[in-house]
Scaffold this active site. Structure first.
Site, PDB file in Angstrom:
ATOM      1  N   HIS A  11       0.796  -1.142  -0.063  1.00  0.00           N
ATOM      2  CA  HIS A  11       0.077  -0.033  -0.047  1.00  0.00           C
ATOM      3  C   HIS A  11       0.932   1.198  -0.022  1.00  0.00           C
ATOM      4  CE1 HIS A  11      -3.061  -2.635   2.283  1.00  0.00           C
ATOM      5  NE2 HIS A  11      -3.591  -2.343   1.142  1.00  0.00           N
ATOM      6  N   LYS A  61     -16.257  -7.279   5.137  1.00  0.00           N
ATOM      7  CA  LYS A  61     -15.241  -8.093   5.877  1.00  0.00           C
ATOM      8  C   LYS A  61     -15.212  -7.497   7.284  1.00  0.00           C
ATOM      9  CE  LYS A  61     -12.084  -7.345   1.905  1.00  0.00           C
ATOM     10  NZ  LYS A  61     -10.877  -6.915   1.387  1.00  0.00           N
ATOM     11  N   ARG A 108      -2.001  -5.957  -8.099  1.00  0.00           N
ATOM     12  CA  ARG A 108      -0.906  -6.582  -8.081  1.00  0.00           C
ATOM     13  C   ARG A 108      -0.743  -7.753  -9.226  1.00  0.00           C
ATOM     14  NH1 ARG A 108      -2.922  -8.210  -2.308  1.00  0.00           N
ATOM     15  NH2 ARG A 108      -4.818  -8.342  -3.859  1.00  0.00           N
ATOM     16  N   SER A 111      -2.752  -7.698   3.075  1.00  0.00           N
ATOM     17  CA  SER A 111      -3.101  -7.753   4.371  1.00  0.00           C
ATOM     18  C   SER A 111      -3.445  -8.912   4.809  1.00  0.00           C
ATOM     19  CB  SER A 111      -4.063  -6.555   4.704  1.00  0.00           C
ATOM     20  OG  SER A 111      -3.841  -5.363   4.157  1.00  0.00           O
TER      21      SER A 111
HETATM   22  O1  PNS Z   1      -8.639  -2.808   0.531  1.00  0.00           O
HETATM   23  P1  PNS Z   1      -9.690  -3.383  -0.381  1.00  0.00           P
HETATM   24  O2  PNS Z   1     -10.707  -4.105   0.681  1.00  0.00           O
HETATM   25  O3  PNS Z   1      -9.677  -4.116  -1.462  1.00  0.00           O
HETATM   26  O4  PNS Z   1     -10.829  -2.144  -0.645  1.00  0.00           O
HETATM   27  C1  PNS Z   1     -12.287  -2.187  -1.236  1.00  0.00           C
HETATM   28  C2  PNS Z   1     -12.702  -1.017  -1.288  1.00  0.00           C
HETATM   29  C3  PNS Z   1     -13.020  -0.143  -0.194  1.00  0.00           C
HETATM   30  C4  PNS Z   1     -12.217  -0.035  -2.308  1.00  0.00           C
HETATM   31  C5  PNS Z   1     -14.120  -1.375  -2.009  1.00  0.00           C
HETATM   32  O5  PNS Z   1     -14.632  -2.314  -1.173  1.00  0.00           O
HETATM   33  C6  PNS Z   1     -15.335  -0.015  -2.116  1.00  0.00           C
HETATM   34  O6  PNS Z   1     -14.937   0.717  -2.737  1.00  0.00           O
HETATM   35  N1  PNS Z   1     -15.934  -0.228  -1.114  1.00  0.00           N
HETATM   36  C7  PNS Z   1     -17.124   1.026  -0.877  1.00  0.00           C
HETATM   37  C8  PNS Z   1     -18.562   0.479  -1.657  1.00  0.00           C
HETATM   38  C9  PNS Z   1     -18.426   0.710  -3.138  1.00  0.00           C
HETATM   39  O7  PNS Z   1     -18.204   1.961  -3.408  1.00  0.00           O
HETATM   40  N2  PNS Z   1     -18.225  -0.199  -3.947  1.00  0.00           N
HETATM   41  C10 PNS Z   1     -17.752  -0.004  -5.464  1.00  0.00           C
HETATM   42  C11 PNS Z   1     -18.989   0.113  -6.158  1.00  0.00           C
HETATM   43  S1  PNS Z   1     -19.556  -1.429  -6.390  1.00  0.00           S
END
Ligand code: PNS
Length: 165
Positions: free
Chosen positions: A17, A41, A90, A128
Site C-alpha cells: 500500500h 469483511k 498486483r 493484508s
Molecule cells: O482494500 P480493499 O478491501 O480491496 O478495498 C475495497 C474498497 C474499499 C475499495 C471497496 O470495497 C469499496 O470501494 N467499497 C465501498 C463500496 C463501493 O463503493 N463499492 C464499489 C461499487 S460496487
C-alpha cells in the site's frame, strides 16, 4: 487542483500500500487515503487504529491526508472533491474485481477517473490477509509492514489471546 483518493481496507497497511501511496501522491496535488469503515469483511483493527497506522507511515508525505468513510467510495470522493480514484493492481487475479468496481464507479460517477498503478514487483505477492495469517503464527512480518505496524500487530494478537484465554 488534482485531488486523488485511494480507498481501501488497510487492515493493516502494508509496504505494498505504501508503495502505491508514495507513487500516486507524486501524481496529484493532494492524495486522500480513505479507510472504509463499513466493510463486509470483519477487520482486525478498528477504523481509528487503521487511520493511526496510516498517519504514522505517511508522516513524510505532506500532500497525503488520512480519512475514513462509509458508503460508496464515489460518494465520498465527490464529497472530498476528488477527481482521481487510485487502486493498486498486483496480478491478474485482482483484475476482474477491480475492473468490475471501476466500471460500476464510472457508471455512477463518470467525472471520477479510476487510475491503476501496478504494484512494484517486490510487493506483488503481498496482501493484508497474508500479513495477518503469518502474524497469527508468530512468524516474522518485518518484510511486509513497517516497524510501527508490526508493533501494532503484536499488541493486537497479544490482546486477542488474552480475551480468548
Ligand atoms: O482494500 P480493499 O478491501 O480491496 O478495498 C475495497 C474498497 C474499499 C475499495 C471497496 O470495497 C469499496 O470501494 N467499497 C465501498 C463500496 C463501493 O463503493 N463499492 C464499489 C461499487 S460496487
Amino acid at each position: 487542483m488534482k485531488k486523488g483518493i485511494y480507498p481501501g481496507s488497510f487492515d493493516p497497511v502494508t509496504y505494498g500500500h505504501i508503495d502505491v501511496i508514495r507513487r500516486s501522491a507524486a501524481l496529484v496535488d493532494e492524495l486522500i487515503v480513505a479507510v472504509l469503515g463499513n466493510s463486509e469483511k470483519t477487520p482486525l483493527f478498528t477504523v481509528e487504529e487503521r487511520k493511526d497506522m496510516l498517519r504514522e507511515v505517511t508522516k513524510g508525505l505532506p500532500n497525503v491526508k488520512i480519512e475514513s468513510f462509509s458508503g460508496l467510495t464515489v460518494d465520498f470522493a465527490r464529497k472530498m472533491n476528488a477527481n482521481v480514484l487510485v487502486r493498486g493492481l498486483r496480478a491478474i487475479p485482482d483484475f476482474e474485481y477491480e475492473l468490475n468496481m471501476a466500471q460500476t464507479n464510472h457508471i455512477i460517477a463518470p467525472e471520477i477517473e479510476t487510475v491503476f498503478l501496478m504494484t512494484s514487483l517486490k510487493y506483488s505477492y503481498l496482501s493484508s490477509t497474508t500479513v495477518k495469517e503469518v502474524a497469527n503464527f508468530h512468524a516474522d512480518i518485518s518484510t511486509f509492514v513497517p516497524p510501527y505496524v508490526e508493533a501494532m500487530m503484536h499488541k493486537k494478537f497479544i490482546s486477542n489471546q488474552e480475551v480468548e484465554s
